[in-house]
Motif scaffolding. Structure first.
Motif, PDB file in Angstrom:
ATOM      1  N   ALA B 271      15.931   4.177   0.238  1.00 35.08           N
ATOM      2  CA  ALA B 271      14.601   3.037   0.004  1.00 35.08           C
ATOM      3  C   ALA B 271      13.543   3.408  -0.262  1.00 35.08           C
ATOM      4  CB  ALA B 271      14.543   3.009   2.376  1.00 35.08           C
ATOM      5  N   ALA B 272      13.355   5.249  -0.074  1.00 30.06           N
ATOM      6  CA  ALA B 272      11.819   5.808  -0.421  1.00 30.06           C
ATOM      7  C   ALA B 272      11.344   5.628  -1.313  1.00 30.06           C
ATOM      8  CB  ALA B 272      11.938   7.680   0.224  1.00 30.06           C
ATOM      9  N   GLY B 273      12.748   5.777  -2.295  1.00 32.45           N
ATOM     10  CA  GLY B 273      12.568   6.031  -3.414  1.00 32.45           C
ATOM     11  C   GLY B 273      12.141   4.180  -4.487  1.00 32.45           C
ATOM     12  N   LEU B 274      12.420   3.337  -3.010  1.00 29.16           N
ATOM     13  CA  LEU B 274      11.950   1.827  -3.932  1.00 29.16           C
ATOM     14  C   LEU B 274      10.457   1.653  -3.633  1.00 29.16           C
ATOM     15  CD1 LEU B 274      14.808  -0.407  -2.362  1.00 29.16           C
ATOM     16  CD2 LEU B 274      13.941  -0.409  -4.799  1.00 29.16           C
ATOM     17  N   GLY B 275       9.756   2.611  -2.970  1.00 30.99           N
ATOM     18  CA  GLY B 275       8.436   2.510  -2.770  1.00 30.99           C
ATOM     19  C   GLY B 275       8.074   1.633  -1.528  1.00 30.99           C
ATOM     20  N   VAL B 276       9.158   1.589  -0.376  1.00 34.23           N
ATOM     21  CA  VAL B 276       8.569   0.981   0.811  1.00 34.23           C
ATOM     22  C   VAL B 276       8.423   1.553   1.959  1.00 34.23           C
ATOM     23  CG1 VAL B 276      10.145  -1.594  -0.204  1.00 34.23           C
ATOM     24  CG2 VAL B 276      11.327   0.500   0.800  1.00 34.23           C
ATOM     25  N   MET B 277       9.274   2.545   2.173  1.00 33.75           N
ATOM     26  CA  MET B 277       9.469   3.482   3.127  1.00 33.75           C
ATOM     27  C   MET B 277       7.727   3.870   3.465  1.00 33.75           C
ATOM     28  SD  MET B 277      11.769   3.237   4.117  1.00 33.75           S
ATOM     29  CE  MET B 277      11.920   4.476   5.611  1.00 33.75           C
ATOM     30  N   MET B 278       6.688   4.266   2.530  1.00 32.49           N
ATOM     31  CA  MET B 278       5.054   4.482   2.814  1.00 32.49           C
ATOM     32  C   MET B 278       4.811   2.838   3.547  1.00 32.49           C
ATOM     33  SD  MET B 278       2.946   6.651   3.624  1.00 32.49           S
ATOM     34  CE  MET B 278       3.578   8.091   2.660  1.00 32.49           C
ATOM     35  N   PRO B 279       4.391   1.695   2.646  1.00 34.79           N
ATOM     36  CA  PRO B 279       4.035   0.675   3.988  1.00 34.79           C
ATOM     37  C   PRO B 279       4.725  -0.055   4.658  1.00 34.79           C
ATOM     38  CG  PRO B 279       4.587  -0.016   1.200  1.00 34.79           C
ATOM     39  CD  PRO B 279       5.032   1.709   1.341  1.00 34.79           C
ATOM     40  N   LEU B 280       5.874   0.586   5.140  1.00 37.66           N
ATOM     41  CA  LEU B 280       6.441   0.059   6.740  1.00 37.66           C
ATOM     42  C   LEU B 280       5.599   1.322   7.643  1.00 37.66           C
ATOM     43  CD1 LEU B 280       8.478  -0.824   8.117  1.00 37.66           C
ATOM     44  CD2 LEU B 280      10.079   0.487   7.519  1.00 37.66           C
ATOM     45  N   ALA B 281       5.414   2.671   6.859  1.00 38.90           N
ATOM     46  CA  ALA B 281       4.271   3.563   8.033  1.00 38.90           C
ATOM     47  C   ALA B 281       3.827   2.683   7.809  1.00 38.90           C
ATOM     48  CB  ALA B 281       4.520   5.005   7.268  1.00 38.90           C
ATOM     49  N   TRP B 282       2.539   2.693   6.623  1.00 39.96           N
ATOM     50  CA  TRP B 282       1.583   2.166   7.998  1.00 39.96           C
ATOM     51  C   TRP B 282       1.179   1.097   8.035  1.00 39.96           C
ATOM     52  CZ3 TRP B 282       0.051   1.816   1.501  1.00 39.96           C
ATOM     53  CH2 TRP B 282      -0.112   2.886   0.988  1.00 39.96           C
ATOM     54  N   LEU B 283       2.435  -0.159   8.219  1.00 40.05           N
ATOM     55  CA  LEU B 283       2.855  -1.217   8.893  1.00 40.05           C
ATOM     56  C   LEU B 283       2.489  -1.189  10.648  1.00 40.05           C
ATOM     57  CD1 LEU B 283       2.268  -4.830   9.382  1.00 40.05           C
ATOM     58  CD2 LEU B 283       5.003  -4.700   8.873  1.00 40.05           C
ATOM     59  N   ALA B 284       3.366  -0.384  11.011  1.00 42.31           N
ATOM     60  CA  ALA B 284       3.228   0.418  11.974  1.00 42.31           C
ATOM     61  C   ALA B 284       2.953   1.162  12.803  1.00 42.31           C
ATOM     62  CB  ALA B 284       5.193   1.774  11.768  1.00 42.31           C
ATOM     63  N   SER B 285       1.714   2.510  11.224  1.00 41.48           N
ATOM     64  CA  SER B 285       0.521   2.736  12.070  1.00 41.48           C
ATOM     65  C   SER B 285      -0.842   1.500  12.716  1.00 41.48           C
ATOM     66  CB  SER B 285      -0.116   3.807  11.639  1.00 41.48           C
ATOM     67  OG  SER B 285       1.083   4.601  10.775  1.00 41.48           O
ATOM     68  N   ALA B 286      -0.583   0.816  12.128  1.00 42.96           N
ATOM     69  CA  ALA B 286      -1.560  -0.987  12.552  1.00 42.96           C
ATOM     70  C   ALA B 286      -1.104  -1.150  13.950  1.00 42.96           C
ATOM     71  CB  ALA B 286      -1.801  -1.449  11.200  1.00 42.96           C
ATOM     72  N   THR B 287       0.188  -1.399  13.998  1.00 47.16           N
ATOM     73  CA  THR B 287       0.390  -1.787  14.905  1.00 47.16           C
ATOM     74  C   THR B 287       0.307  -1.292  16.212  1.00 47.16           C
ATOM     75  OG1 THR B 287       2.235  -3.230  13.647  1.00 47.16           O
ATOM     76  CG2 THR B 287       3.538  -3.138  15.962  1.00 47.16           C
ATOM     77  N   ILE B 288       0.771   0.865  15.745  1.00 48.51           N
ATOM     78  CA  ILE B 288       0.399   0.959  16.897  1.00 48.51           C
ATOM     79  C   ILE B 288      -0.665   1.091  17.539  1.00 48.51           C
ATOM     80  CG2 ILE B 288      -0.131   3.618  17.437  1.00 48.51           C
ATOM     81  CD1 ILE B 288       2.920   4.077  15.586  1.00 48.51           C
ATOM     82  N   LEU B 289      -2.363   0.903  17.024  1.00 48.84           N
ATOM     83  CA  LEU B 289      -3.680   1.149  17.162  1.00 48.84           C
ATOM     84  C   LEU B 289      -3.997  -0.071  17.650  1.00 48.84           C
ATOM     85  CD1 LEU B 289      -5.149   3.299  14.504  1.00 48.84           C
ATOM     86  CD2 LEU B 289      -3.933   3.841  16.906  1.00 48.84           C
ATOM     87  N   TYR B 290      -3.567  -1.312  17.172  1.00 46.33           N
ATOM     88  CA  TYR B 290      -3.770  -2.968  17.056  1.00 46.33           C
ATOM     89  C   TYR B 290      -3.079  -3.159  18.448  1.00 46.33           C
ATOM     90  CZ  TYR B 290      -3.144  -7.539  17.704  1.00 46.33           C
ATOM     91  OH  TYR B 290      -3.380  -9.048  17.813  1.00 46.33           O
ATOM     92  N   GLY B 291      -2.033  -2.814  18.585  1.00 44.89           N
ATOM     93  CA  GLY B 291      -1.443  -3.412  20.275  1.00 44.89           C
ATOM     94  C   GLY B 291      -1.922  -2.672  21.541  1.00 44.89           C
TER      95      GLY B 291
END
Lengths: 304, 497
Positions: B271-291
């Motif tokens: 999944a990291a090789g697909l390049g999808v993990m960093m966007p997921l990390a950003w989305l999770a971080s945004a959710t953490i701060l937004y919530g």
């Protein structure tokens, strides 16, 4: 079972040890705790004594753990709990009059804890351990004093000491309450910030860097205090701000930050207030706190 | 035995639920006994399986469902991490719910769906392939809807509609992703290091599409931004149902789904090789701060806790998305730690509502003196949420921080610090009000209990969970602790041990 993922156990296996430095600090904590405990017990209402005993007990147990800890996470746990419990003690003693100052203190505590968390995580990535010996080596490796980690160390210590500055009596009625018996105890809690500097830089206090770090923390405390006074406590008036700056500078002089020339002026300015405090039987606690702080400093010098 | 145990684990709550549906409303004792028996038997079965899996025993039950697509229940380390949490908290929530709904109508219906909900959660946890996962995931949606609308008020019905809209949409996305995946791989089996790693580079775009569909599907229940809208509205449910939604079942099933998709469908390195993990990390971080920011402005206690959940659950996704063993331990262990702390907070919120009629934070002045035990438990859990050591939340944040440094993602430390600061800003004022302000006068709807500040059935569960939150923080590294289980999962995923 765990080969491949090296995780240091958090808190388990933490060691408490008592060298000369630890004994001196422990003695100071216990003397202050007993003195102010007796005062609090006498002064508090009977119905609040149980609650007070709980938070006050938390303060001393956590402080002792922090002082004797030979490992950073136990130290962190100790000073963190001591900080929260001290603010709770102050609120229990002074009531809602202390609310705004307590809010500022809590903010500084949280900020100090978060910076400390960043600092420890940063150092751990180098040391792969949480023992103070390993972290000290990592601190040196990462650049020490004038570096990012040095800045984090100074900032976390500064935040803690700034909480202490909020308790000192200031002219111009900056705060809606007067200091009470726990002032001295809070000194110890906040001095925990300084202790972090000693632990991470040089526990023998022999290297000049440790003293520069401690002075840096005092400077950071003044800045943090000023920020809190202006932003959180809404001291928007320029006159009040200048007064705050003046008094803070004076206090820096008292702490030996190079402005000894202003001590006389400060004394003259504070004399009427000190007399007033004396009349209210509060000054003895501040005096004992100061005397104990000096005793600790003397003990530290003797150790070094 | 290795075939029967997974079945027995699912059946223990399923059978209980079905019998309870058939009981008359007046059969209070029998219903309570059945509830407790079901919860206790599940707890014992989980204990048995824990010992087995820790010592390398494999438990699997497999049934033919569709050609090439069996229904599989399997107990691996990751499944047991979730199942143990659910079983323990279900037992405590059952005791709590018995006390909470003492005089309420429709108790058979409530407890019936309550048991089905736990059955679905166990099924989701033990699913051995994506099809089984989807079957139980949808069962979870359908069994929690009646709990959300239990009160039957117009507000509850509207909240239920929103809940269904979001979760059914999530289910559809999940199903689409699964169908697309099956056309590429010919299997939906969960495997360590994933099932798509053999596919060549020409499938890159398709795999990214599948990843997005699957994560969006489970992300609805995990309340990932912008799919979180249902969670604060679902707060109209009774406190035990809210506790179930936030700590035991629904939100956790979503977060668990993210872990399963990343680990056992894609494999974390692939999944990291697909390049999808960093966007997921950003989305999770945004959710953490937004919530956390949204929580700051809520006066309704349960809504504030709901936004807090939106924030805290994304720690799990963040830990997994950082693609490092230590961060993964931090994320996985938060699955358990957040559950224990959050259920304590919801139990306490329920106690305040049930005993004093308090629903808003502005009504909480002086409540600590009236209900010291409840607010003591609340204080422990709130401090844990902030990340004050030695409560459980600190352990998760510590390993997330170390893991972030390990993979060179220092910015995560700022996210953690920002989130902790915001947590302090919305929890400390509650503690201040409760402990240090004087009560304004009469409580909205005060009830008196002879033996304690509230009913013992309502008081004991939060005290136990608060003690647990402290214990798992203080003894994080002992064998069988959540952290050790998280380590087992990570060893399997990262080192194939």
């Amino acid at each position: 079972m765990t080969s491949g993922v090296a995780l240091d156990p958090v808190l388990q296996g933490s060691r408490l040890a008592s060298g000369p430095l630890e004994l001196a600090l422990l003695a100071a904590v216990i003397v202050l705790w007993l003195l102010f405990g007796a005062w609090l017990w006498r002064a508090s209402e009977r119905m609040h004594r149980v609650a007070l005993a709980v938070v006050y007990g938390c303060v001393v147990v956590a402080l002792c753990a922090g002082v004797l800890a030979q490992e950073a996470l136990l130290f962190y746990t100790g000073i963190s709990i001591a900080g929260y419990a001290t603010v709770a003690t102050l609120l229990a003693v002074h009531g809602v009059d202390h609310a705004r100052t307590a809010a500022a203190q809590a903010m500084l505590l949280v900020l100090g804890d978060l910076i400390l968390f960043e600092l420890l995580a940063y150092l751990y990535s180098e040391a792969q351990a949480t023992g103070f010996g390993e972290l000290r080596a990592a601190y040196r490796e990462k650049g020490g004093g004038l570096s990012f980690v040095g800045g984090l160390l100074v900032a976390t210590g500064g935040c803690r000491i700034a909480g202490l500055l909020l308790l000192a009596p200031l002219p111009g009625r900056l705060y809606p309450w007067r200091p009470g018996a726990v002032t001295g105890l809070l000194c110890v809690a906040m001095v925990a910030g300084l202790l972090l500097g000693v632990r991470l830089v040089d526990p023998s206090l022999a290297a000049p860097e440790v003293w520069y770090t401690l002075l840096g923390m005092l400077g950071a405390a003044l800045v943090a205090h000023l920020l809190v006074v202006t932003c959180v406590l809404s001291l928007a008036r320029r006159g009040g701000l200048l007064q705050g700056v003046s008094v803070l500078a004076s206090r820096a002089a008292v702490f030996g930050a190079g402005m000894l020339a202003r001590v006389g002026e400060l004394t003259m300015r504070l004399a009427p207030r000190l007399r007033a405090l004396e009349q209210r039987f509060l000054s003895w606690s501040v005096a004992v706190a100061t005397a104990t702080a000096f005793a600790v400093l003397v003990a530290l010098s003797a150790v070094s | 035995m290795s075939f029967l145990l997974p079945l027995a684990l699912v059946a223990s709550s399923l059978v209980t639920g079905l019998i309870i549906f058939a009981l008359a409303e007046e059969s209070v004792r029998l219903r309570t006994a059945l509830n407790l028996l079901g919860a206790l038997s599940k707890l014992l079965l989980v204990g048995w399986m824990l010992l087995g899996v820790y010592n390398g025993v494999e438990y699997e039950a497999r049934f033919k469902l569709l050609p090439g697509l069996p229904l599989v229940l399997r107990a691996d380390a990751l499944a047991l991490l979730f199942v143990t949490l659910s079983a323990q908290l279900w037992f405590l929530t059952t005791i709590y719910a018995v006390g909470y709904l003492e005089d309420s109508p429709h108790r058979s219906r409530f407890f019936g769906f309550f048991s089905l909900c736990v059955t679905a959660t166990v099924g989701v946890a033990m699913a051995g392939n994506l099809l089984t996962f989807i079957v139980f995931y949808e069962m979870l949606t359908l069994s929690t809807y009646p709990l959300v609308v239990h009160r039957g008020t117009p507000v509850a019905r509207r909240a239920g509609e929103t809940y269904l809209l979001y979760t059914v949409l999530g289910g559809v996305l999940l199903l689409l992703g699964a169908a697309w995946l099956y056309t590429l791989t010919g299997t939906l089996e969960f495997r360590p290091q994933g099932i798509v790693s053999d596919l060549d580079a020409s499938h890159h775009k398709a795999l990214v599409g599948i990843f997005v569909l699957l994560i969006a599907g489970v992300g609805v229940k995990a309340a990932l931004l912008p799919l979180h809208g249902w969670l604060p509205k679902a707060m109209v449910a009774p406190a035990p149902a809210s506790a179930l939604l936030h700590a035991v079942a629904v939100v956790k099933a979503g977060a668990f789904g993210i872990v399963r998709v990343v680990y056992d469908i894609f494999g974390v390195q692939f999944a990291a090789g697909l390049g999808v993990m960093m966007p997921l990390a950003w989305l999770a971080s945004a959710t953490i701060l937004y919530g956390s920011v949204r929580a700051l402005f809520q006066d309704d206690l349960k809504r504030r806790l709901a936004y807090s959940t939106v924030s805290q659950v994304s720690y799990i996704a963040l830990g997994v998305a950082l693609v490092g063993p230590i961060a993964s331990v931090g994320g996985l262990v938060h699955l358990v730690h957040q559950g224990i702390m959050k259920i304590t907070l919801f139990f306490c919120a329920g106690n305040l509502a049930e005993t004093l009629g308090i629903h808003k934070i502005s009504e909480m002045n002086g409540v600590g003196r009236r209900m010291p035990w409840t607010m003591g438990a609340f204080t422990v859990a709130a401090l844990g949420m902030i990340g004050v050591p030695p409560v459980a939340g600190f352990i998760s944040k510590w390993y997330l921080g170390l893991g972030a440094m390990e993979v060179g993602a220092g910015w995560v430390l700022l996210v953690l610090a920002g989130s902790s600061a915001l947590n302090a800003m919305y929890f400390l004022p509650i503690l201040y009000r409760a402990w240090f302000l004087q009560a304004d006068g009469e409580w909205p709807h005060e009830r008196h209990y002879p033996r304690a500040e509230t009913s013992l059935a309502l008081l004991i569960p939060p005290l136990v969970t608060a003690a647990l939150a402290l214990a798992v923080g203080l003894f994080a590294s002992v064998p069988y602790s959540p952290q050790e289980w998280a380590k087992l999962v990570v060893l399997r995923e990262f080192y194939d041990l």
